[in-house]
Design a protein around this motif. Structure first.
Motif, PDB file in Angstrom:
ATOM      1  N   GLN A 471       0.843  -1.186   0.000  1.00 21.48           N
ATOM      2  CA  GLN A 471       0.000   0.000   0.000  1.00 21.48           C
ATOM      3  C   GLN A 471       0.890   1.251   0.000  1.00 21.48           C
ATOM      4  O   GLN A 471       1.690   1.433   0.926  1.00 21.48           O
ATOM      5  CB  GLN A 471      -0.889  -0.017   1.255  1.00 21.48           C
ATOM      6  N   PRO A 472       0.798   2.139  -1.049  1.00 20.71           N
ATOM      7  CA  PRO A 472       1.598   3.375  -1.001  1.00 20.71           C
ATOM      8  C   PRO A 472       1.184   4.203   0.221  1.00 20.71           C
ATOM      9  O   PRO A 472       0.027   4.138   0.644  1.00 20.71           O
ATOM     10  CB  PRO A 472       1.229   4.105  -2.291  1.00 20.71           C
ATOM     11  N   SER A 473       2.114   4.962   0.787  1.00 19.42           N
ATOM     12  CA  SER A 473       1.795   5.692   2.018  1.00 19.42           C
ATOM     13  C   SER A 473       0.720   6.758   1.762  1.00 19.42           C
ATOM     14  O   SER A 473      -0.015   7.123   2.657  1.00 19.42           O
ATOM     15  CB  SER A 473       3.050   6.321   2.590  1.00 19.42           C
ATOM     16  N   PHE A 486      -4.945  11.259  -0.046  1.00 16.99           N
ATOM     17  CA  PHE A 486      -5.391  10.591   1.181  1.00 16.99           C
ATOM     18  C   PHE A 486      -4.255   9.728   1.720  1.00 16.99           C
ATOM     19  O   PHE A 486      -3.524   9.091   0.950  1.00 16.99           O
ATOM     20  CB  PHE A 486      -6.609   9.703   0.861  1.00 16.99           C
ATOM     21  N   SER A 487      -4.081   9.731   3.054  1.00  9.09           N
ATOM     22  CA  SER A 487      -3.100   8.821   3.656  1.00  9.09           C
ATOM     23  C   SER A 487      -3.588   8.375   5.029  1.00  9.09           C
ATOM     24  O   SER A 487      -4.454   9.024   5.632  1.00  9.09           O
ATOM     25  CB  SER A 487      -1.742   9.511   3.790  1.00  9.09           C
ATOM     26  N   SER A 488      -3.066   7.241   5.479  1.00  4.97           N
ATOM     27  CA  SER A 488      -3.463   6.690   6.783  1.00  4.97           C
ATOM     28  C   SER A 488      -2.208   6.239   7.526  1.00  4.97           C
ATOM     29  O   SER A 488      -1.352   5.565   6.952  1.00  4.97           O
ATOM     30  CB  SER A 488      -4.395   5.503   6.545  1.00  4.97           C
ATOM     31  N   GLN A 572     -12.005   8.644  -4.906  1.00  8.21           N
ATOM     32  CA  GLN A 572     -12.332   7.271  -4.498  1.00  8.21           C
ATOM     33  C   GLN A 572     -11.038   6.465  -4.398  1.00  8.21           C
ATOM     34  O   GLN A 572     -10.321   6.336  -5.386  1.00  8.21           O
ATOM     35  CB  GLN A 572     -13.266   6.632  -5.513  1.00  8.21           C
ATOM     36  N   PHE A 573     -10.779   5.946  -3.214  1.00  3.25           N
ATOM     37  CA  PHE A 573      -9.504   5.252  -2.986  1.00  3.25           C
ATOM     38  C   PHE A 573      -9.744   3.792  -2.562  1.00  3.25           C
ATOM     39  O   PHE A 573     -10.522   3.545  -1.635  1.00  3.25           O
ATOM     40  CB  PHE A 573      -8.702   5.964  -1.889  1.00  3.25           C
ATOM     41  N   GLU A 574      -9.104   2.879  -3.269  1.00  2.00           N
ATOM     42  CA  GLU A 574      -9.094   1.466  -2.840  1.00  2.00           C
ATOM     43  C   GLU A 574      -7.874   1.322  -1.944  1.00  2.00           C
ATOM     44  O   GLU A 574      -6.750   1.568  -2.392  1.00  2.00           O
ATOM     45  CB  GLU A 574      -8.941   0.532  -4.045  1.00  2.00           C
ATOM     46  N   TRP A 575      -8.096   0.981  -0.702  1.00  2.00           N
ATOM     47  CA  TRP A 575      -7.027   1.048   0.280  1.00  2.00           C
ATOM     48  C   TRP A 575      -6.849  -0.301   0.973  1.00  2.00           C
ATOM     49  O   TRP A 575      -7.832  -0.957   1.307  1.00  2.00           O
ATOM     50  CB  TRP A 575      -7.394   2.119   1.321  1.00  2.00           C
ATOM     51  N   ILE A 576      -5.599  -0.707   1.170  1.00  2.00           N
ATOM     52  CA  ILE A 576      -5.354  -2.004   1.829  1.00  2.00           C
ATOM     53  C   ILE A 576      -4.808  -1.784   3.236  1.00  2.00           C
ATOM     54  O   ILE A 576      -3.858  -1.020   3.430  1.00  2.00           O
ATOM     55  CB  ILE A 576      -4.339  -2.846   1.026  1.00  2.00           C
ATOM     56  N   VAL A 577      -5.429  -2.436   4.208  1.00  2.00           N
ATOM     57  CA  VAL A 577      -4.927  -2.388   5.587  1.00  2.00           C
ATOM     58  C   VAL A 577      -4.339  -3.768   5.900  1.00  2.00           C
ATOM     59  O   VAL A 577      -5.062  -4.754   5.955  1.00  2.00           O
ATOM     60  CB  VAL A 577      -6.070  -2.060   6.572  1.00  2.00           C
TER      61      VAL A 577
END
Ligand code: HEM
Length: 639
Positions: A471-473, A486-488, A572-577
């Motif tokens: 997952q890119p930062s 967006f970042s997490s 819209q972001f597809e994000w992997i945790v």
């Protein structure tokens, strides 16, 4: 008699279908999401807390305590289920001030009676320091009382099932192979007596299971809850209670039936149906009832597993106890012949049962264990592996016993050891002791099963493999005139800080940004969508803190930028945790076990059915040929 397997399968299927058509699916209740999310600091006090579980909750048997920093409980103004969603519990809060609060929850599954507990922390006001929250360790020790009760339950159930299989299927066949008529009647009476006491014992263990369940509930409920009131409520107001009543009624009916059958009345078919009923009721309160997809298959495999374990283990014990009764009433040579025939007929029954046990066990394992690594690292998986090891030992004893009875089975070993034809490892006289050993290991297998079934299973998001893609930062998107990023951080399940940057590349910008709203949707399962507003921390920079990524896996995040007089721009972001900060070393494999174990188990099952049918038909043909030859001989003799 020939209708026996068909009848058994038909009753099993119809009972499972009847039981599964009108119900939803269930699991060990796990908290999947909360609002406010865990470890979130809110600007204003919420008026409600919402807790989503992965299965329906029995609110009247659950407790929810909100504690402030001093450990003082906050008096809740209401605890109720959402009208439309039985998996959503809503706590109504009074007016609370700034501070740190912890919610201690202890819930009872509306389905299988398993209880689970945990806590959630949230803060109100900028000065809230979440590290000071009042929490206590959630105990995860093995519940030994429950394990022992389960063990007794399985052992007595095995006796009941095994007795019916031996009386209905094994003894009549063995009888046909001997010259003496009714020679097995003493064994039949002995076995039915044993089954009668086992059914009575099951009733007593049932009461024990009920009292155990009730005591756990009372330990958790408010002080004013009484044994009588809560006990009655548990019976009539929960799925667990209804299934328990069904179980008790079935064992009571079986006890009466075994009493009647001792006087030689023909109630066998009813006994078969009731025994299938006990296996289905057992499956309906097991982890199999927790499976959310292919639930009928999971229940069918579990019920078959229970029947097969009873036929094998209970059958062994029934014969061990029944056969001496025959021996006592016959001449030594006849007794030896009778004993041998009974064990010989039981051999194929035991072999089919072991086959069914292994293959239905593999299907169940496919449902309950996520990956080979989950099998190796979880307590559930380790207990299951211990059980499989014990099962192999038991199988080995079974094989030695069969080889001692059938020289054909012992032939390869005889060739290897250069022994004469007809050699067997032990004489038939040693059989009772060897079989006793097999049954003893069987009881230990059941103890291991008690531990397995009382432990939370090794499936769910915690066992998802570490994602392949990194997952890119931060991610950036261009939406109309807006550039939204967006970042997490730290981007792990639980609390994260979400940063949004939203700037217009048009000069001058069409309008000022009024609000930035984040919407979180979990893509691995349906948890709904949570919308929250981020706070502006700098020019074009917005921040949100909290446990909105409650589970590892794939998430969809909408970042809606609201401006006056302009349509929302939505990034819209597809994000992997990922499940952990670092990829865990793969021990064996982190790929799903289900696509391997389910087809393997089903193929094994089909193989057993096909081979069984072929052998059965061959036997039918053989016996009709023998009948014809016998008739011809009689005719020739008469002439
Ligand atoms: C390869 C061998 C076996 C495998 C893979 C296996 C696997 C399993 C699995 C995964 C479960 C479900 C546990 C749960 O509800 O969480 C189960 C339950 C059970 N197993 Fe086995 N098993 C095997 C052999 C045996 C043997 C040899 C016996 C006894 C003689 C046995 C008796 C039981 C019983 C009584 C249950 C409880 C079913 C219920 O509560 O509904 N199993 N087994």
């Amino acid at each position: 008699m020939r209708k026996f397997p068909i009848l058994m399968i038909a009753s099993l299927l119809s009972l499972i279908l009847a039981a599964t058509t009108s119900r939803s699916t269930h699991a060990h209740a796990a908290l999947v999401r909360t609002d406010p999310p865990d470890s979130t600091v809110l600007a204003e006090a919420p008026s409600q807390v919402r807790l989503w579980y992965n299965e329906p909750i029995s609110v009247s048997f659950s407790t929810f305590q909100v504690l402030d920093l001093d450990g003082k409980p906050v008096e809740l103004t209401g605890i109720h289920l959402d009208e439309l969603d039985p998996q959503l519990v809503i706590l109504d809060l009074p007016q609370i001030g700034d501070g740190v609060y912890s919610i201690h929850w202890h819930v009872l599954s509306a389905a299988d009676g398993h209880d689970t507990q945990g806590y959630v922390v949230f803060g109100v006001g900028n000065s809230a320091d979440l590290n000071t929250a009042v929490t206590h360790e959630v105990q995860t020790a093995v519940p030994w009382t429950e394990v022992i009760l389960r063990w007794l339950n399985y052992s007595l159930m095995a006796l009941v099932i095994g007795a019916v299989v031996v009386v209905q299927f094994v003894l009549p066949r063995a009888q046909r192979r001997t010259v003496l008529t009714d020679s097995y009647l003493p064994a039949r009476r002995h076995i039915l007596k044993l089954a009668f006491y086992a059914a009575l014992g099951s009733l007593v263990v049932g009461v024990g299971l009920y009292l155990y369940q009730l005591s756990r509930l009372l330990a958790n409920l408010a002080a004013e809850a009484t044994w009588l009131g809560t006990g009655w409520e548990l019976l009539v107001d929960s799925r667990w209670g209804w299934l328990w009543l069904g179980r008790q009624a079935t064992f009571a009916a079986l006890a009466v039936l075994f009493g009647k059958m001792q006087q030689r009345s023909n109630w066998e078919i009813v006994a078969v149906v009731l025994v299938v009923g006990t296996a289905v009721l057992q499956a309906l309160t097991s982890h199999a009832a927790a499976v959310t997809d292919l639930s009928s298959l999971a229940l069918l495999a579990d019920a078959l597993h229970v029947l097969a374990m009873g036929a094998w283990l209970g059958g062994v014990v029934s014969l061990l106890i029944g056969i001496p009764a025959v021996a006592a009433q016959a001449l030594p040579e006849q007794a030896r012949q009778l004993r041998k025939e009974a064990w010989r007929v039981f051999g194929p029954v035991a072999a089919v049962s072991v086959g069914l046990l292994v293959f239905s066990g593999l299907v169940s394992a496919g449902f309950q264990v996520a990956t080979p690594d989950a099998m190796l690292t979880s307590f559930y998986g380790q207990s299951l592996l211990t059980k499989i090891g014990l099962m192999l030992l038991m199988g080995l004893f079974g094989l030695i016993n069969s080889a001692s009875l059938h020289s054909r089975i012992a032939a390869p070993l005889a060739r290897l050891l250069k022994k004469p034809a007809g050699w067997t490892p032990f004489s038939a006289n040693h059989l009772p002791r060897l079989v006793l050993l097999e049954a003893g290991v069987g009881l230990v297998v059941l103890l291991a099963t008690g531990i397995v079934t009382a432990t939370p299973t090794a499936v769910g998001p915690a066992y998802l493999p570490y994602p392949d893609e990194e997952q890119p930062s931060a991610m950036t998107q261009s939406v109309e005139d807006m550039i939204i990023s967006f970042s997490s951080k730290p981007n792990l399940p639980g609390q994260n800080i979400f940063l949004v940057r939203a700037t217009s590349h048009r000069r001058p910008a069409p309008a000022e940004v009024a609000k930035v709203i984040l919407r979180f949707t979990y893509l691995e399962e349906d948890l709904g969508t949570v919308s929250v507003e981020a706070q502006e921390i700098d020019t074009a920079a917005y921040r949100l803190g909290g446990g909105y990524f409650s589970l590892p896996g794939r998430w969809h995040v909408d970042v809606a930028v609201r401006r006056l007089g302009v349509e929302d721009s939505i990034g819209q972001f597809e994000w992997i945790v990922p499940p952990t900060a670092e990829p865990q070393p793969v021990l064996l494999s982190d790929q799903s076990l289900r696509p391997i174990l389910l087809p393997l188990g089903l193929a094994g099952f089909l193989l057993i059915v096909t081979v069984g049918l072929i052998l059965w038909r061959r036997k039918q043909r053989q016996s009709s040929l023998e009948d014809v030859l016998g008739a011809a001989e009689t005719l020739v003799g008469a002439k």
